[in-house]
Enzyme design. Structure first.
Site, mmCIF file in Angstrom:
data_model
loop_
_atom_site.group_PDB
_atom_site.id
_atom_site.type_symbol
_atom_site.label_atom_id
_atom_site.label_comp_id
_atom_site.label_asym_id
_atom_site.label_seq_id
_atom_site.Cartn_x
_atom_site.Cartn_y
_atom_site.Cartn_z
ATOM 1 N N ALA A 170 -1.434 -8.935 -1.984
ATOM 2 C CA ALA A 170 -1.265 -7.492 -1.813
ATOM 3 C C ALA A 170 -1.392 -7.095 -0.347
ATOM 4 O O ALA A 170 -0.596 -6.307 0.176
ATOM 5 C CB ALA A 170 -2.298 -6.746 -2.659
ATOM 6 N N TYR A 171 -2.387 -7.652 0.316
ATOM 7 C CA TYR A 171 -2.605 -7.343 1.734
ATOM 8 C C TYR A 171 -1.427 -7.814 2.582
ATOM 9 O O TYR A 171 -0.900 -7.060 3.412
ATOM 10 C CB TYR A 171 -3.901 -8.000 2.200
ATOM 11 C CG TYR A 171 -4.198 -7.807 3.666
ATOM 12 C CD1 TYR A 171 -4.617 -6.567 4.151
ATOM 13 C CD2 TYR A 171 -4.058 -8.853 4.572
ATOM 14 C CE1 TYR A 171 -4.888 -6.380 5.501
ATOM 15 C CE2 TYR A 171 -4.328 -8.680 5.923
ATOM 16 C CZ TYR A 171 -4.741 -7.445 6.373
ATOM 17 O OH TYR A 171 -5.010 -7.266 7.713
#
Length: 312
Positions: free
Chosen positions: A190-191
């Site tokens: 996600a990051y």
């Protein structure tokens, strides 16, 4: 002749190092004078890197606007800055309560800043909400939260302030991104996705606004370590990708990154990547030899799922 060369070589190396140090110090002083009286907006000013950016730009005589989602921490930062600064050479920072994940509030915040100063000379997009966990273990809600804070929020603020810069044919936007805007590592899906999105958006924006005299810069640290992080006890060779990812070994200090951001504003550099050589080499390895890169980062990864863990 050989003995003479052995004597000259250390002196030559020391001389070059000395010249490089003096040059760097001169450029740092020039960078500080370059931001004097400029309006500089810093997002997530209460983070470790945000605090250091606030310090260097405030000490440089900039009219800093400190944005953050915690008013108490913003006030503490404000007090810390004015306690050590020379009031004859600096301006009192403006505090703005801003949660970038709440994009609906961004237009009102941008309006407040423009009404207070009339313009923004430099926007420093510093936002880094992290989550650690396997791609399947991170909820979709968390994925959206990461994208809101790291992508949609900064993009929304940029779009609100950009028309003022275009009308003045002047301004600079600095994206503090990450090496993970160029490559993805396990358990940071996600990051890394949010950082890839930021990299792409501002690469496109750079070309679109160049004709208006606006500079878009990207500063990508390999990893930013904490102030007092010490090496962990353990087997460093348990996993190759863990060795690569270990923040302490390859991280850069927030002070170093903040000074590089200041330096970048002065030079108008388009893209800067800072950190130790090994992580930088992996960026090129990902481009030139992707199969080798994938084999390295995949080596030693356990099939045991890792629960999602939000990081600040």
């Amino acid at each position: 002749m050989g003995a003479l060369a052995l004597l000259i070589l250390p002196l030559l190396v020391a001389g070059i190092a000395g010249i490089a140090y003096v040059y760097k110090r001169i450029m740092q002083l020039m960078s500080k004078s370059a931001v004097r009286n400029k309006v500089i907006v810093i997002t997530d000013a209460i983070s470790g890197l945000g605090k250091e950016c606030s310090r260097v730009f405030h000490n440089g005589g900039g009219r800093v606007v400190l944005c953050g989602n915690d008013l108490e921490k913003l006030e503490a930062l404000h007090q810390a800055l004015i306690d050590v600064a020379d009031p004859s050479c600096t301006f009192s920072p403006k505090l703005v309560l801003l949660d970038l994940s709440e994009t609906g509030n961004v237009p009102e915040v941008a309006k407040e800043i423009l009404e207070s100063y009339g313009c923004v000379d430099v926007l420093i997009n510093n936002s880094s909400l992290k989550v650690k966990g396997g791609a399947l273990n991170v909820t979709l809600e968390m994925d959206k939260k990461i994208m809101d804070a790291n992508y949609f929020g900064p993009v929304a603020l940029t779009k609100e302030l950009l028309p003022s810069m275009i009308s003045r044919h002047s301004g600079q936007i600095v994206l503090v991104n990450s090496i993970q805007g160029k490559l993805g590592l396990p358990f940071r899906a996600a990051y890394a996705a949010s950082k890839h999105a930021m990299q792409a958006f501002f690469d496109c924006l750079r070309a679109e606004v160049a004709e208006f005299g606006i500079t878009v810069s990207t500063v990508s640290p390999t990893f930013i370590r904490s102030y007092h992080q010490m090496p962990e006890v353990g087997n460093w060779e348990a996993s190759i990708w863990k060795f690569f990812f270990r923040k302490w070994a390859y991280g850069v200090h927030p002070v170093e990154v903040a000074e590089e951001v200041l330096y970048t504003v002065n030079r108008g550099s388009k893209e800067v990547m800072i950190g130790n050589p090994v992580p930088k080499a992996f960026v090129y390895l990902r481009t030139l030899c992707p199969e080798i890169f994938f084999a390295i980062v995949g080596a030693g990864i356990s099939s045991q799922p890792i629960a999602a863990e939000e990081e600040q």
